[in-house]
Write an enzyme that holds these catalytic residues in place. Sequence first.
Site, short mmCIF file in Angstrom:
data_model
loop_
_atom_site.label_atom_id
_atom_site.label_comp_id
_atom_site.label_asym_id
_atom_site.label_seq_id
_atom_site.Cartn_x
_atom_site.Cartn_y
_atom_site.Cartn_z
N HIS A 242 0.88 -1.18 0.00
CA HIS A 242 0.00 0.00 0.00
C HIS A 242 0.92 1.23 0.00
O HIS A 242 1.73 1.40 -0.90
CB HIS A 242 -0.92 -0.10 1.23
CG HIS A 242 -2.05 0.88 1.31
ND1 HIS A 242 -2.37 1.76 0.31
CD2 HIS A 242 -2.95 1.13 2.31
CE1 HIS A 242 -3.41 2.51 0.68
NE2 HIS A 242 -3.77 2.13 1.91
N HIS B 94 -1.98 -2.34 -10.02
CA HIS B 94 -3.03 -1.79 -9.16
C HIS B 94 -4.21 -2.74 -9.15
O HIS B 94 -4.52 -3.35 -10.17
CB HIS B 94 -3.48 -0.40 -9.65
CG HIS B 94 -4.15 0.38 -8.58
ND1 HIS B 94 -5.48 0.24 -8.28
CD2 HIS B 94 -3.64 1.26 -7.69
CE1 HIS B 94 -5.77 1.02 -7.26
NE2 HIS B 94 -4.67 1.65 -6.87
N ASP C 103 2.41 5.61 -6.56
CA ASP C 103 3.65 5.62 -5.77
C ASP C 103 4.90 5.77 -6.63
O ASP C 103 5.95 6.17 -6.12
CB ASP C 103 3.74 4.33 -4.95
CG ASP C 103 2.68 4.31 -3.87
OD1 ASP C 103 2.69 5.22 -3.04
OD2 ASP C 103 1.83 3.40 -3.87
#
Length: 378
Positions: free
Chosen positions: A223, A263, A314
């Site tokens: 995460h 994802h 990210d």
Amino acid sequence: MTPTAAPSKGLEGIVAASSSICWIDGDAGVLSYRGIDIHDLAQHSSFEECTYLLWFGHLPSASELSGFTAKLAAAREINPKIVEMLRSFPREATPMEVLRTAVSALSMYDADEKNNSHDANVRKSYRLTAQIAMIVAMFDRIRKGKSVVEADKSLSHAGNFLWQLNGEKPSATAERALDVALILHADHELNASTFAARVIAATLSDVHSAVTGAIGALKGPLHGGANEAVMRLLFEIDKAGEDPVEHVKKMLAEKKKISGFGHRVYHTEDPRATHLRKMSEDLGKSAGNPKWFDMSRQIELYIKQAKQLNANVDFYSASTYTTLGIDVDLFTPIFAVSRISGWAAHIIEQHDDNRLIRPRADYIGPEYPQKYVALPNR
Ligand SMILES: CC(C)(COP(=O)(O)OP(=O)(O)OC[C@H]1O[C@@H](n2cnc3c(N)ncnc32)[C@H](O)[C@@H]1OP(=O)(O)O)[C@@H](O)C(=O)NCCC(=O)NCCS
């Protein structure tokens, strides 16, 4: 009721709550807060305005926005006992551990701790949003042996964070870059940390407990922890003087995952990555150091071609934050500096129309009934 639904590992594709906060179309690459497209928000909005939108359901008028901004700035207060606690932590503690523990402790100094009403939840949300940023900045200075910088209530949320972190007023470019990053990270439907927060809130536990649990979930490398892992990879490749593509090729051959890619929901470009890629490139150019962007881009193109995986939020936040001079272990805490906005919106929504979240498991253990064998006979 006997459970009937077939299990989905990791709850993939399962709709677990009704919510009016955030809508994602993973096939089309759409992310919206209260129906407003993230691209519009990233271009025109601010973290304060997005937080108002997430909490109250509509874009604020000019006076609502100035009132909200003033209230959020006024909430930049922290009990000295918490600062004392930050000083007592080991300096080598990770900022995420510190944040998780400090947020948990904050409830003991919050006048609304035992009050789960809508208004009290909103009051606690203002305070936590202000305090999370302060804790991250303060602990970074404490661990480096620097003096703590008092909050400046005249600055924006992003501006004050950089001020309390660095002890100098940020450039307009740095402040806006962080503001946009905060907008992009503010909410993302039932991601793991938000779901964790809602599960905790649904027991009628309090906002601080739900946010503490959410921080624990965000910390994981699948995460929010992925942004730190991306930068550590770039540093490793750079230090070894390796070719970025060859390095990730080797990783894939060893069946390793490349942080910052893939994802659960998006099957196309993560719309947040579009902005972060551009920001990473622009900041790298203006700082005269395009190295991190260039390496990232080479890796992105290769992973896309070799694995059909897209960069997620990210991937480019790593090079963006590094170019802004932010330490790697602050990347995930900065995610929390923003995501508190979404966590709070979801906790408020959960409490406003609550039912305990308690699913069932698909039991795959020994068949019932098994014989209980007394201890001497085992
Ligand atoms: C985000 C993530 C956890 C989603 O996980 P998921 O929906 O459970 O998907 P899976 O982990 O089951 O991956 C599906 C397939 O794609 C591969 N894959 C997914 N992400 C990958 C990555 N980053 N690098 C290499 N392969 C990856 C998996 O190995 C798997 O392949 P297989 O079917 O051949 O075994 C996953 O893509 C990941 O671990 N990414 C890296 C961590 C990261 O960046 N997290 C931040 C998310 S915003």
